[in-house]
Design an enzyme around this catalytic site. Structure first.
Site, PDB file in Angstrom:
ATOM      1  N   ASP A  45       0.816  -1.208   0.000  1.00 42.47           N
ATOM      2  CA  ASP A  45       0.000   0.000   0.000  1.00 42.47           C
ATOM      3  C   ASP A  45       0.854   1.265   0.000  1.00 42.47           C
ATOM      4  O   ASP A  45       0.490   2.268  -0.627  1.00 42.47           O
ATOM      5  CB  ASP A  45      -0.920   0.003   1.226  1.00 42.47           C
ATOM      6  CG  ASP A  45      -2.063  -0.981   1.087  1.00 42.47           C
ATOM      7  OD1 ASP A  45      -2.406  -1.332  -0.056  1.00 42.47           O
ATOM      8  OD2 ASP A  45      -2.609  -1.413   2.118  1.00 42.47           O
ATOM      9  N   ASP A 145      -3.586  14.712  21.228  1.00 42.50           N
ATOM     10  CA  ASP A 145      -2.319  14.403  20.552  1.00 42.50           C
ATOM     11  C   ASP A 145      -2.321  14.944  19.137  1.00 42.50           C
ATOM     12  O   ASP A 145      -1.253  15.111  18.535  1.00 42.50           O
ATOM     13  CB  ASP A 145      -2.086  12.893  20.517  1.00 42.50           C
ATOM     14  CG  ASP A 145      -1.557  12.353  21.842  1.00 42.50           C
ATOM     15  OD1 ASP A 145      -1.224  13.166  22.725  1.00 42.50           O
ATOM     16  OD2 ASP A 145      -1.481  11.125  21.978  1.00 42.50           O
ATOM     17  N   ALA A 153     -11.238   6.867   0.860  1.00 41.76           N
ATOM     18  CA  ALA A 153     -10.209   5.870   0.541  1.00 41.76           C
ATOM     19  C   ALA A 153      -9.238   5.692   1.689  1.00 41.76           C
ATOM     20  O   ALA A 153      -8.696   4.598   1.898  1.00 41.76           O
ATOM     21  CB  ALA A 153      -9.456   6.284  -0.725  1.00 41.76           C
ATOM     22  N   ALA A 157      -7.444   3.594   7.112  1.00 45.95           N
ATOM     23  CA  ALA A 157      -6.029   3.607   7.481  1.00 45.95           C
ATOM     24  C   ALA A 157      -5.853   4.246   8.862  1.00 45.95           C
ATOM     25  O   ALA A 157      -6.428   3.777   9.842  1.00 45.95           O
ATOM     26  CB  ALA A 157      -5.229   4.336   6.398  1.00 45.95           C
TER      27      ALA A 157
END
Length: 256
Positions: A45, A145, A153, A157
């Protein structure tokens, strides 16, 4: 069904991917990428993202075959019947995000992101961020943080790891997701229309420095970042029939 007569092969660094590229190029020919009908990317990827960035404005369809680890954006690696697979492949068109960042010394940086734009604290101190949507302040002070804006898309992730929502390609939405929010504790982010403009201002910049990253392009010590979709840029990914990107994203929501 689309016929691709000129195929370009590109490969990630490493013996396995490079050897696969040599075999495929010998068998199917190897056009120059800028003159090809389709680019076949061999890697994982990360390499697929690099390839999409490299040919960002070309509008040449890109078909990935997995020679990496996860391969969420890739098809199964098989050397036989590649021409037929390409002809029957399903196309998914995605649009990147455009990041405009201003640093503390006034420098302006622009970059594109296919997955997400993420702001992250640079030191042990938590970040303090103010978030505005289309010119209206929505979060006056987010202690965290960091925060990110993800495309559909890219929603599976980093966004998913930060407990953000998975977005179908057809949703027409972006995900705004806090990263380890300390205050307000119950804010879990927001779904935004694809035409939204997100501005994130960094508060207490001297004490709490923040970096901004568009995929793998990082800008440090930012004062503010503006993020919006770049609808004029079409990225065309090809997937084997029955294994479309839309189906993969949908399936992520039912993994246990």
């Amino acid at each position: 069904m689309t016929q691709f007569s000129k195929i370009a092969f590109v490969a990630a660094r490493g013996d396995t991917a490079e050897a696969a590229r040599a075999r495929l190029a010998s068998r199917y020919g190897d056009a120059a990428p800028e003159k090809a009908d389709v680019i076949v990317a061999l890697g994982g990827d990360g390499f697929m993202l690099q390839t999409l960035h490299q040919y960002m404005t070309s509008r040449i369809p890109i078909y990935g075959m997995n020679q990496g680890t996860l391969g969420f954006l890739m098809n199964e690696y098989r050397e036989d019947s590649l021409v037929e697979r390409l002809a029957e492949a399903q196309a998914a068109t995605v649009h990147p995000l455009r990041m405009r960042a201003v640093t503390l010394n006034g420098e302006q940086h622009e970059a594109l992101a296919i997955n997400e734009v993420a702001l992250l604290r640079q030191t042990r101190q938590t970040a303090k961020l103010r978030i505005s949507i289309d010119g209206r302040v929505r979060v006056e002070e987010l202690v965290c943080d960091g925060a990110l804006v993800a495309t559909p898309a890219g929603s599976t992730a980093y966004n998913l790891s930060a407990h953000g929502p998975v977005l179908p390609l057809s949703a027409g939405a972006l995900a705004l997701t806090p990263i380890s929010a300390f205050r307000p504790r119950r804010w879990r982010g927001a779904l935004l229309g694809r035409n939204a403009t997100v501005k994130i201002d960094v508060l207490e910049t001297a004490k709490r420095p923040v970096s901004a990253t568009a995929d793998f392009n990082e800008v440090r010590d930012v004062a503010s970042v503006e993020i919006r979709e770049a609808p004029e840029i079409d990225l065309i990914l090809l997937f084997d029939a029955g294994h479309s990107l839309e189906e993969r994203i949908l399936s992520e929501q039912f993994l246990t």
